[in-house]
Design a protein around this motif. Structure first.
Motif, PDB file in Angstrom:
ATOM      1  N   TYR A  99       0.842  -1.200   0.000  1.00  0.00           N
ATOM      2  CA  TYR A  99       0.000   0.000   0.000  1.00  0.00           C
ATOM      3  C   TYR A  99       0.876   1.248   0.000  1.00  0.00           C
ATOM      4  N   ALA A 100       1.882   1.244   0.928  1.00  0.00           N
ATOM      5  CA  ALA A 100       2.755   2.423   1.052  1.00  0.00           C
ATOM      6  C   ALA A 100       3.540   2.657  -0.236  1.00  0.00           C
ATOM      7  N   ILE A 101       3.999   1.571  -0.850  1.00  0.00           N
ATOM      8  CA  ILE A 101       4.781   1.711  -2.088  1.00  0.00           C
ATOM      9  C   ILE A 101       3.914   2.331  -3.192  1.00  0.00           C
ATOM     10  N   ILE A 102       2.693   1.808  -3.333  1.00  0.00           N
ATOM     11  CA  ILE A 102       1.822   2.314  -4.407  1.00  0.00           C
ATOM     12  C   ILE A 102       1.448   3.780  -4.150  1.00  0.00           C
ATOM     13  N   LYS A 103       1.161   4.117  -2.879  1.00  0.00           N
ATOM     14  CA  LYS A 103       0.836   5.511  -2.546  1.00  0.00           C
ATOM     15  C   LYS A 103       2.039   6.400  -2.845  1.00  0.00           C
ATOM     16  N   ASP A 104       3.230   5.873  -2.543  1.00  0.00           N
ATOM     17  CA  ASP A 104       4.457   6.619  -2.785  1.00  0.00           C
ATOM     18  C   ASP A 104       4.662   6.869  -4.283  1.00  0.00           C
ATOM     19  N   HIS A 105       4.062   6.027  -5.103  1.00  0.00           N
ATOM     20  CA  HIS A 105       4.136   6.196  -6.562  1.00  0.00           C
ATOM     21  C   HIS A 105       2.925   6.991  -7.084  1.00  0.00           C
ATOM     22  N   GLN A 106       2.239   7.684  -6.159  1.00  0.00           N
ATOM     23  CA  GLN A 106       1.034   8.462  -6.506  1.00  0.00           C
ATOM     24  C   GLN A 106      -0.065   7.585  -7.108  1.00  0.00           C
ATOM     25  N   GLY A 107      -0.069   6.342  -6.738  1.00  0.00           N
ATOM     26  CA  GLY A 107      -1.065   5.427  -7.281  1.00  0.00           C
ATOM     27  C   GLY A 107      -2.104   5.055  -6.246  1.00  0.00           C
TER      28      GLY A 107
END
Ligand code: ADP
Length: 501
Positions: A467-475
């Protein structure tokens, strides 16, 4: 559904730099601690209170003086009226006793004038002339009238002069009284105005101090609360020492302690994240070992058969077996190549242009053996053209591998995982749909929470990290699941539009 994790791991570290400490520009004369400011404010309010009380007491005291002036004038008035009453009686009845009483009251009027002079220092000159001249003349006429051998005409003339003088004295005393009253009224109004001004000033300064005190106390707390909210959303990794906070020593101390605590938490979190990564690499490596073992076995078996049966084998059969050995070693090389890429990607955490079609393909290759062992069919649909996004390949691969491994663990033999990469408007979308056990609806809101796991050996960090990775990619990442019918993860990432290239 899309769920926010309660904390964002250290992936955001360095995302937002902590601004340098900014000094509070407000009121440099005040101490920097809230305690100091409280003490100074209370002192200021107390001093103002003392000034207001002192001025009120002074005002009362002055008003008391003015009341005495009015009283002394009242007494003077009364004595003059009495004096005139006896004068009138004398003029009417010609009784010497009345004239004597008039003379007595002249003395009383003089005594009253002395009292008035004491309380009205400014009117001394006026009163003195009244005392010496007018009252003196009136007294001398009264005394002349006391003489018994006065001629009738002279007596009549003296009586007329006494009346006229008496009238002048009454008028003069009334005028003086009126002047004194006006003067007193003016001064009382001036005291009232001063009192109201001091009171208004006290209320204003007191109000301002209370306002600033609340600001000094509430502002840092509000700034810290807002920073905490930003940290929760993963937009910051520490509380900035900005102007609102650095206005007070306590604010700076609180922020420093909270930042130390956040740093300690971050370190712990990084250790957990690392262990989750190692767990994922461990699973992948186990799969890879199988993957290499199979071709190696095949190579060894084929080579042994070739060695034993070489004399009896036709040239074509021998060539087939050698091709087989070469094909198997190619397969092993390919597997080792993927493993090398995976470990290289994990060392290299840079943001680059990533082709999602290839990235998903590489991730499937890493988990292929787990699909085989679990007897799960993996179908992959993707566009013919590359679909590019900006991101960190190792992190995105970690998300995909994690979701695929979860799907393998939740799916019974014979099941399937359908992976699709599509372009939707301005986004690239990866859909991973398994036919596994599904997630019970009451658990669904928790699956992105750190440490939430239903597995004996699970860490419960895979999805929260994803979740954190995808949010970090603005996704964005969403999940849909129905118990017994499988689970679908949908990952949306902003794609690079061809016009941007
Ligand atoms: P872990 O795999 O270590 O348990 P994750 O964060 O990856 O941690 O997953 C959390 C939980 O979400 C899992 O324990 C599992 O209960 C549930 N889950 C995740 N993916 C699936 C899936 N495809 N099917 C069923 N349950 C799943």
């Amino acid at each position: 559904m899309s769920i926010d994790p309660p904390f964002s791991p250290s992936l955001q570290a360095g995302h937002q730099q902590q601004p340098a400490e900014r000094r509070c520009p407000c009121l440099p004369i005040l101490p920097r601690s809230i305690k100091g400011k409280l003490v100074v404010s209370l002192l200021v309010i107390s001093v103002l209170g003392i000034i207001a009380t002192a001025s009120a007491i002074y005002g009362m005291w002055r008003i008391e003086d003015k009341v005495r002036i009015i009283e002394s004038f009242f007494e003077l008035n009364q004595n003059v009226l009495e004096m005139r009453r006896y004068e009138k009686n004398y003029l009417l009845y010609n009784n010497t006793k009345d004239l004597m009483s008039t003379l007595d009251y002249i003395d009383q009027v003089r005594a009253s004038i002395v009292t008035v002079k004491k309380f009205v220092p400014g009117s001394k000159g006026n009163l003195q002339s009244f005392y010496d001249e007018e009252l003196g003349k009136y007294e001398s006429i009264s005394q002349q009238l006391m003489a018994e051998d006065l001629l009738l005409n002279s007596k009549k003339l003296l009586k007329e002069t006494l009346r006229t003088h008496g009238q002048d004295i009454t008028k003069r005393v009334f005028d003086l009284d009126a002047q004194a009253r006006i003067q007193v009224e003016r001064e009382v109004i001036a005291y009232q105005k001063t009192g109201v001004m001091i009171l208004a000033l006290t209320i204003l300064v007191g109000g301002l101090l209370i306002y600033f005190l609340l600001r000094w106390i509430i502002r840092p707390l509000t700034a810290i609360r807002e920073a905490a909210a930003q940290i929760m959303q993963g937009k910051m990794n520490s509380i900035p020492l900005n102007e609102a906070v650095s206005c007070s020593e306590e604010g700076i101390e609180l922020v420093n302690s909270l930042n130390l605590m956040l740093k300690a938490l971050d370190t712990k979190q990084s250790q957990l994240v690392q262990s989750e990564k190692l767990a994922a690499i461990g699973k992948v490596t186990a799969g890879i070992a199988h993957e290499i073992n199979n071709p190696l076995n095949n190579i060894s078996l084929t080579a042994e058969a070739l060695l034993e049966d070489l004399p009896d084998l036709s040239q074509d059969d021998s060539l087939d077996m050698i091709h087989d050995i070469l094909a198997q070693s190619d397969r092993a090389r390919e597997v080792v190549h993927h493993l090398l890429e995976f470990s290289r990607a994990h060392k290299n955490n840079v943001t680059v242009r990533v082709d999602l079609v290839k990235l998903v393909n590489d991730s499937i290759a890493l988990v292929r053996n787990q699909f085989r062992l679990g007897e799960i069919t993996c179908n992959y649909q993707h566009p013919d053209q590359p679909l590019s996004i900006t991101g960190t390949p190792s992190q995105l691969q970690q998300v995909l591998v994690n979701i695929m491994l979860n799907a393998v663990q939740a799916t019974q033999p014979g099941g399937s995982l359908d992976i699709k990469v599509t372009a939707e408007d301005k986004d690239a979308v990866i859909t991973l749909q398994d036919t596994g056990d599904g997630i019970p609806s009451q658990m669904l809101p928790n699956i992105f929470d750190p440490f939430f796991t239903t597995k004996n050996e699970g860490t419960g960090l895979g999805l929260s990290l994803s979740y954190a990775i995808i949010k970090d990619h603005q996704g964005d990442i969403e999940v849909k699941s129905e118990e017994g019918h499988g689970t679908t993860f949908r990952i949306k990432l902003p794609r690079i539009m061809e016009t941007e290239v």
